[in-house]
Enzyme design. Structure first.
Site, short mmCIF file in Angstrom:
data_model
loop_
_atom_site.label_atom_id
_atom_site.label_comp_id
_atom_site.label_asym_id
_atom_site.label_seq_id
_atom_site.Cartn_x
_atom_site.Cartn_y
_atom_site.Cartn_z
CD GLU A 193 0.37 -5.74 5.33
OE1 GLU A 193 1.05 -6.73 5.67
OE2 GLU A 193 -0.17 -5.65 4.21
N GLY A 211 -0.40 -5.38 0.64
CA GLY A 211 -1.60 -5.41 -0.21
C GLY A 211 -1.34 -6.10 -1.54
CD GLU A 235 -3.67 -7.82 2.64
OE1 GLU A 235 -3.29 -6.66 2.43
OE2 GLU A 235 -4.48 -8.13 3.53
CB ALA A 238 -0.88 -0.01 1.24
#
Ligand code: NAI
Length: 734
Positions: free
Chosen positions: A141, A116, A119, A66
């Site tokens: 994270e 992300g 993910e 991200a």
């Protein structure tokens, strides 16, 4: 035409989405990318002629994660946990839509996929990963105080099982391709140039458009829920371990445990909502803001040499002269040789120089044993270090660093001897930990080329270098010194000259405050335990033993001799002198200090302490000690900034965390002040000043800031003269 990826539909009717964000060196998840992806998925899902989708990247890495800068902005815009949860849910819904769109979707992971980015891969039905050591995957994270908020906490345990998945989420470790395959997080490894082809082949051969958890009889591998005895024990034990290691300073690991525990007992859609709820809490909390700012934004800026004076060509050191092959010299020589630099390692005798080189031999042997280094690379590192006791051998060194004994006359002597031999353009640096650079530069015939490069021990493991400018140090010298720090892959902060510079000065306040508390009658075990619970790596008494009370006493004596009537005794002055002169307990090396160091046993607080400084009948609340320990460092940092020893808050915060282990959850001493609130900090310091001494007294500027609510970072960003953060810092991601 998309600005974030290209779509190509081949003759096999398989659509390949090539992610390639314009103007970015790395792909990151941005709102524009997510919007375009959502539209494209809907369009292709509705197109009956399309057989399936392959996601890949047009850059070397897949997706780095991200956009963390955007996350910090979230915090600055005072986003509520509910709003942050809604943002996580929006990405989660998009990823969920991908896995339920009715067409088979494969990820061709051609390079690193983190956060992300990974993910997104987990939401694909099939994952082919490049079999390349650089193609790591993972969910880091937790390292910035967050949890994976786009399905990571739900899909990892559903694929790998809770027992195998939890460590991945709690540690945020990067996985090499083989490990990801073993954990069942990817299906196949392939040479990088074949990942798209393999992903295509999987679709062509009838790959199923369904995730395991959407099958009727799906169960989490290894079980889930409190009624499963293995899982119940696992969660109880892990929660206890997490509480112990985080001391409640870091909320993310507990939130991850909760998201996994609750989420794996319900259908995935509910699990994803649970995850988003926890994400919202973390993303708007102080710890995440502080960790992202310190360890990502400030560190990236420092690593990209944000403080390098402009207008000087990039430089590289080919040959380094290292004066003194003791603990520091040996470590610096290793770090330079490991970065490919030839080193001339000099001491007073060939034997001492060789002893310094043995340190590199030891590290190389360990590296080979652990598989981190191959034999040839290890040998090359050793061969780059040449030992000597002759100054003539320094000829041709573009940089010389001295790390001889902390003695002004000796340092002056080696400066003169080295400068007689090295090129006129060479830079001379001192690794002194306490002597002002301007004074040391008086021995130099080229004071403009004289600078401080203050390393930390053990050099091979400590990432920070404090670059110290003397009064005469020229900008060109600063540029060269910073280039060298980057060359050896360390992180620099830049400070102006002062006694103890920045790091030793503030770290010293921590040690002295602990000793002062002891003298006040605070129970030594309380001092040590509360300091560690606050996040300091070691208590102030233990660390003073490590540094050696004898050395602390020497520094005090030198300062007293130099400053005369202007000398202000530090808080632990009497305690230090008593231990060194009266009690003859000079610290760890001697086996006796505040602690006893029994041979082969664990260190223990010296029982005699209680007789010399009897603990008071009423002990202060732990919160009072915790504040004193952290605030004394913060207030001294404020003084360093106001005295222009520090010129940028980012250097203050980063230097504290990397240099002496100031707790990262605070973001650094200045971020700590902003986190607790300027007014509250000033009020506590005023109270402490009355109760414990004027060293806590808030400065005028601090009072003004508290009154107007002006934080340090806001002010720095508004003022270009203090050197803003670099462009690179704002675009990278985790
Ligand atoms: P050390 O005592 O381990 O090493 C000093 C070395 O300098 C010895 O090997 C000695 O033989 C050599 N030496 C003495 N005179 C010399 C000469 N004329 N020519 C060449 N070599 C000579 O000391 P250490 O701990 O490595 O410290 C060195 C410097 O680094 C000091 O200025 C110290 O303040 C500073 N420093 C120390 C840190 C630490 O944690 N020990 C941290 C940061 C800086």
């Amino acid at each position: 035409m998309h600005s974030t990826f290209q779509v190509e539909i081949g003759q096999d009717r398989i659509a390949v989405l090539k992610i390639n964000l314009a103007d970015r060196t790395m792909n990151v998840l941005t709102p524009a990318f997510e919007r375009e992806l959502a539209e494209t998925v809907e369009r292709l899902a509705a197109d009956a002629s399309v057989k399936g989708l392959v996601l890949t990247s047009g850059k070397q890495a897949f997706i780095a994660g991200a956009d963390l800068k955007a996350l910090v902005e979230l915090f600055e815009r005072e986003t509520t946990p509910r709003q942050a949860a809604a943002m996580s849910q929006s990405t989660s819904r998009l990823f969920r839509r991908i896995e339920t769109c009715g067409k088979p979707v494969a990820a061709a992971i051609n390079g690193l996929a983190l956060g992300g980015g990974f993910e997104l891969c987990l939401a694909c039905h099939y994952r082919v990963l490049a079999d390349d050591p650089r193609a790591v995957v993972g969910l880091p994270e937790v390292k910035v105080g967050l949890l994976p908020g786009a399905g990571g906490t739900q899909r990892v345990p559903r694929l790998a099982g809770i027992a195998r998945g939890l460590p991945l989420l709690l540690e945020g470790r990067h996985l090499k391709p083989q490990e990801a395959l073993q954990l069942g997080l990817v299906h196949e490894l392939a040479p990088q140039e074949q990942v798209v082809e393999r992903a295509r082949a999987w679709i062509a051969q009838g790959g199923k458009a369904q995730q395991p958890w959407d099958a009727k009889d799906y169960k989490v591998p290894g079980g889930a829920g409190i009624s499963d005895p293995v899982i119940a024990t696992l969660f109880t034990a892990t929660t206890a371990a997490v509480q112990k290691s985080t001391q409640r300073n870091y909320p993310a690991p507990l939130a991850i445990l909760s998201a996994v525990f609750e989420g794996t007992q319900v259908p995935i859609d509910t699990g994803l909502r649970i995850e988003s709820k926890y994400f919202g809490q973390l993303a708007t909390g102080a710890a995440a803001r502080n960790l992202i700012r310190a360890m990502f934004i400030n560190k990236t800026a420092a690593d990209s040499l944000a403080r390098r004076p402009a207008g000087f060509a990039a430089s590289k050191v080919g040959r380094l002269g290292m004066l003194g092959a003791g603990m520091m010299g040996a470590g610096i020589a290793y770090s330079a040789a490991a970065a490919g630099i030839e080193v001339v390692l000099l001491d007073t005798s060939e034997a001492l120089a060789k002893k310094g080189k043995d340190y590199t031999r030891g590290l190389v042997a360990k590296g080979i044993e652990s598989g981190r280094l191959d034999t040839a690379a290890g040998k090359a590192i050793e061969e780059r270090i040449r030992t000597t006791c002759r100054f003539e051998d320094l000829a041709g060194c573009e940089l010389v660093i001295e790390a001889v004994f902390e003695n002004r006359a000796l340092k002056a002597e080696v400066t003169r001897k080295a400068e007689a031999v090295i090129p006129a353009s060479a830079v001379f640096a001192s690794n002194t930990s306490t002597l002002p650079i301007t004074g040391l530069a008086e021995a130099s015939v080229r004071p403009a080329q004289f600078i401080g490069l203050h390393f930390f021990s053990p050099v091979d493991r400590m990432p920070l270098v404090e670059v110290i400018l003397g009064r005469a140090t020229a900008p060109a010298t600063v540029a060269k010194a910073l280039d060298f720090v980057r060359q050896i892959r360390k992180t620099p902060i830049v400070v102006n000259d002062s006694r103890g510079f920045y790091t030793s000065r503030v770290f010293g306040m921590f040690n002295h405050e602990g000793m002062r508390m002891l003298a006040e009658g605070v129970d030594p075990a309380l001092i040590e335990n509360v300091s560690r619970a606050a996040g300091m790596p070691v208590g102030p008494l233990a660390v003073s033993d490590e540094v050696s009370l004898e050395l602390i006493e020497k520094v005090m004596a030198q300062s007293e001799a130099d400053l005369g009537g202007r000398y202000v005794k530090p808080a632990g002055y009497d305690v230090v002198r008593r231990f060194v002169h009266e009690l003859k307990r000079p610290g760890r090396k001697a086996g006796q200090g505040f602690y006893d160091y029994p041979q082969g046993g664990r260190k223990q607080l010296w029982p005699g302490l209680r007789e010399i400084y009897p603990p008071a009948a009423t002990q202060p609340a732990p919160e009072e000690i915790r504040k004193r320990i952290l605030y004394i460092q913060a207030i001294e940092t404020v003084r360093c900034l106001e005295e222009d020893v520090l010129t940028h808050p980012a250097d203050a915060d980063l230097g504290a965390i990397l240099g002496w282990g100031f707790p990262a959850w605070t973001g650094g001493p200045l971020s700590l002040i902003e986190t607790v609130g300027l007014q509250s900090f000033v009020a506590d310091c005023e109270r402490f000043a009355k109760a414990y001494g004027s060293r806590y007294a808030p400065t005028e500027d601090l009072r003004r800031r508290a009154h107007s609510g002006t934080g340090y970072y806001a002010a720095a960003e508004a003022s270009p003269s203090t050197g803003g953060q670099s462009k690179a810092a704002s675009s990278a991601a985790a």
